[in-house]
Design a protein around this motif. Structure first.
Motif, PDB file in Angstrom:
ATOM      1  N   ASP A  95       0.460  -1.412   0.139  1.00  0.00           N
ATOM      2  CA  ASP A  95      -0.045  -0.050  -0.002  1.00  0.00           C
ATOM      3  C   ASP A  95       0.804   1.070  -0.006  1.00  0.00           C
ATOM      4  N   VAL A  96       1.972   0.798   0.252  1.00  0.00           N
ATOM      5  CA  VAL A  96       3.022   2.360   0.605  1.00  0.00           C
ATOM      6  C   VAL A  96       3.927   2.663  -0.766  1.00  0.00           C
ATOM      7  N   THR A  97       4.172   1.399  -0.919  1.00  0.00           N
ATOM      8  CA  THR A  97       5.332   1.367  -2.891  1.00  0.00           C
ATOM      9  C   THR A  97       4.768   0.897  -3.697  1.00  0.00           C
ATOM     10  N   GLY A  98       3.159   0.578  -3.494  1.00  0.00           N
ATOM     11  CA  GLY A  98       3.018  -0.132  -4.922  1.00  0.00           C
ATOM     12  C   GLY A  98       2.842  -1.614  -5.216  1.00  0.00           C
ATOM     13  N   ILE A  99       2.439  -2.129  -5.976  1.00  0.00           N
ATOM     14  CA  ILE A  99       2.349  -3.586  -6.230  1.00  0.00           C
ATOM     15  C   ILE A  99       1.967  -4.231  -8.019  1.00  0.00           C
ATOM     16  N   ARG A 100       2.925  -4.656  -8.863  1.00  0.00           N
ATOM     17  CA  ARG A 100       3.123  -5.362 -10.089  1.00  0.00           C
ATOM     18  C   ARG A 100       1.208  -6.437  -9.816  1.00  0.00           C
ATOM     19  N   PHE A 101       0.726  -6.298 -11.008  1.00  0.00           N
ATOM     20  CA  PHE A 101      -0.355  -7.067 -10.590  1.00  0.00           C
ATOM     21  C   PHE A 101      -1.316  -7.885 -11.610  1.00  0.00           C
ATOM     22  N   PHE A 102      -1.500  -8.792 -11.413  1.00  0.00           N
ATOM     23  CA  PHE A 102      -2.147  -9.782 -13.107  1.00  0.00           C
ATOM     24  C   PHE A 102      -3.295  -9.071 -13.297  1.00  0.00           C
ATOM     25  N   ASN A 103      -3.577  -8.518 -14.943  1.00  0.00           N
ATOM     26  CA  ASN A 103      -4.728  -8.192 -14.975  1.00  0.00           C
ATOM     27  C   ASN A 103      -4.976  -9.152 -16.054  1.00  0.00           C
ATOM     28  N   PRO A 104      -6.520  -9.790 -15.826  1.00  0.00           N
ATOM     29  CA  PRO A 104      -6.969 -10.633 -16.713  1.00  0.00           C
ATOM     30  C   PRO A 104      -7.837 -10.231 -17.617  1.00  0.00           C
ATOM     31  N   LYS A 105      -8.290  -9.128 -17.632  1.00  0.00           N
ATOM     32  CA  LYS A 105      -8.449  -8.525 -18.957  1.00  0.00           C
ATOM     33  C   LYS A 105      -7.879  -8.213 -20.358  1.00  0.00           C
ATOM     34  N   ILE A 106      -6.617  -7.906 -19.751  1.00  0.00           N
ATOM     35  CA  ILE A 106      -5.455  -8.410 -21.342  1.00  0.00           C
ATOM     36  C   ILE A 106      -4.009  -8.472 -21.154  1.00  0.00           C
ATOM     37  N   GLN A 107      -4.968 -10.192 -19.794  1.00  0.00           N
ATOM     38  CA  GLN A 107      -3.966 -11.165 -19.668  1.00  0.00           C
ATOM     39  C   GLN A 107      -2.167 -10.295 -19.631  1.00  0.00           C
ATOM     40  N   GLU A 108      -1.943  -9.333 -18.336  1.00  0.00           N
ATOM     41  CA  GLU A 108      -0.435  -8.590 -18.631  1.00  0.00           C
ATOM     42  C   GLU A 108      -0.497  -8.516 -17.384  1.00  0.00           C
ATOM     43  N   PHE A 109       0.642  -8.334 -16.536  1.00  0.00           N
ATOM     44  CA  PHE A 109       1.216  -7.825 -15.234  1.00  0.00           C
ATOM     45  C   PHE A 109       0.961  -5.946 -15.562  1.00  0.00           C
ATOM     46  N   GLN A 110       0.920  -5.633 -14.486  1.00  0.00           N
ATOM     47  CA  GLN A 110       0.430  -3.514 -14.472  1.00  0.00           C
ATOM     48  C   GLN A 110       0.735  -3.614 -13.438  1.00  0.00           C
TER      49      GLN A 110
END
Length: 311
Positions: free
Chosen positions: A73-88
């Motif tokens: 929550d402080v620094t950020g996160i890279r998550f997988f977006n199933p809509k575009i099938q990519e990590f954002q």
């Protein structure tokens, strides 16, 4: 172009009875330092930070710390977006110019430590990728006194050392409190009064000018004598570090700059000494029984002779 004087006047109109604290917050912004505001609940710490941030055009984020706030929550996160099938990348709260870390001592040590890299290196590392934070980037953290709360996590010495200033905000005087009551009866009007009177470009310009403020060799020796005296005092277990000495130099330069001078005086050093030094001192077991850190620091300050000519 906005000026330091315009910002001070604007903030003094919004914040009652906090002229010295406003000075210290401006110095921190100009010198890219961080500020820890400490006081009892309801003393206006959050309002002070909001009004300060709103006086500039830069980005502002507020993060309310609780035990369930995560480092991501402080620094950020890279998550997988199933809509575009990519990590954002989802940036965290530190991707801003001014971060209000509200009630920082309610966060767990792991979450508190996630601020360390951002505060010291001006960067955040997310899944191995390093992101540079905006310039300027400062943290204004608030905390209530630890002894008045359960479930708090005191900041360790390493994290306290990252703060340029710790400001202990006391109760207002009777006249100041009467003014607060009258000014804040209408909950909406005081919020509308906040407006940006300076830009981030102005802050960049001030920072460059503050770096040019001259500091005489005698004043440098005076600062080092103060620092070294804290290490040799019989009642102090942990004295001021070299980082603290640099903090005193930068804070004194900032004080001279906001006063419109291009040189540092010993009085500038004395003005910033307590908020720079007190949170970095650790008294010995014997010292804690009979003295307060402020008393020891005052004794040291009075024992070190002032430079006669230091312009």
């Amino acid at each position: 172009m906005g000026t330091v004087r315009e910002v001070k006047n604007h903030l003094n109109g919004l914040i009652v009875g906090r002229e010295k604290e406003i000075d210290f917050m401006l110095i921190a912004l100009i010198q890219e330092g961080h500020v820890l505001l400490e006081s009892v609940p309801g003393s206006g710490k959050t309002w002070m930070a909001k009004a300060f941030a709103g006086s500039f055009t830069g980005g502002f984020r507020r993060l309310q710390f609780t035990p369930d706030v995560l480092p991501s929550d402080v620094t950020g996160i890279r998550f997988f977006n199933p809509k575009i099938q990519e990590f954002q990348l989802r940036p965290g709260a530190v991707l801003t110019n001014l971060l209000l870390a509200d009630e920082i001592n309610r966060a767990t040590p792991r979450t508190q430590s996630s601020l360390l890299e951002a505060m010291e290196e001006k960067q955040a590392t997310i899944d191995g990728e390093t992101l540079q934070l905006p310039n300027p980037f400062i943290v204004i953290a608030t905390q209530n006194p630890v002894e008045s709360q359960q479930g708090t996590f005191p900041l360790p010495a390493a994290q306290l050392d990252r703060f340029l200033f710790r400001l202990e905000i006391g109760y207002p005087t009777l006249e100041e409190e009467m003014k607060i009551i009258r000014n804040f009866r209408d909950n909406a009007s005081h919020k509308k009064a906040i407006q940006a009177v300076a830009s981030i470009e102005d802050v960049h310009r001030w920072s460059e000018e503050a770096k040019k403020v001259k500091i005489h060799e005698d004043v440098e020796k005076y600062i080092l004598n103060l620092v070294r005296a804290t290490r040799e005092h019989s009642m102090i277990e942990l004295g001021l570090s070299s980082r603290a000495a640099l903090a005193l130099v930068h804070a004194a330069q900032g004080k001279a700059f906001i006063d419109g001078r291009n040189y540092v005086t010993p009085d500038d050093v004395k003005y910033v000494l307590e908020p720079v030094a007190l949170h970095r001192l650790l008294l010995s077991a014997e010292g804690m029984l009979v003295l307060k850190p402020a008393d020891v620091l005052q004794e040291i300050s009075e024992s070190i002779p002032l430079p006669v000519e230091a312009i």
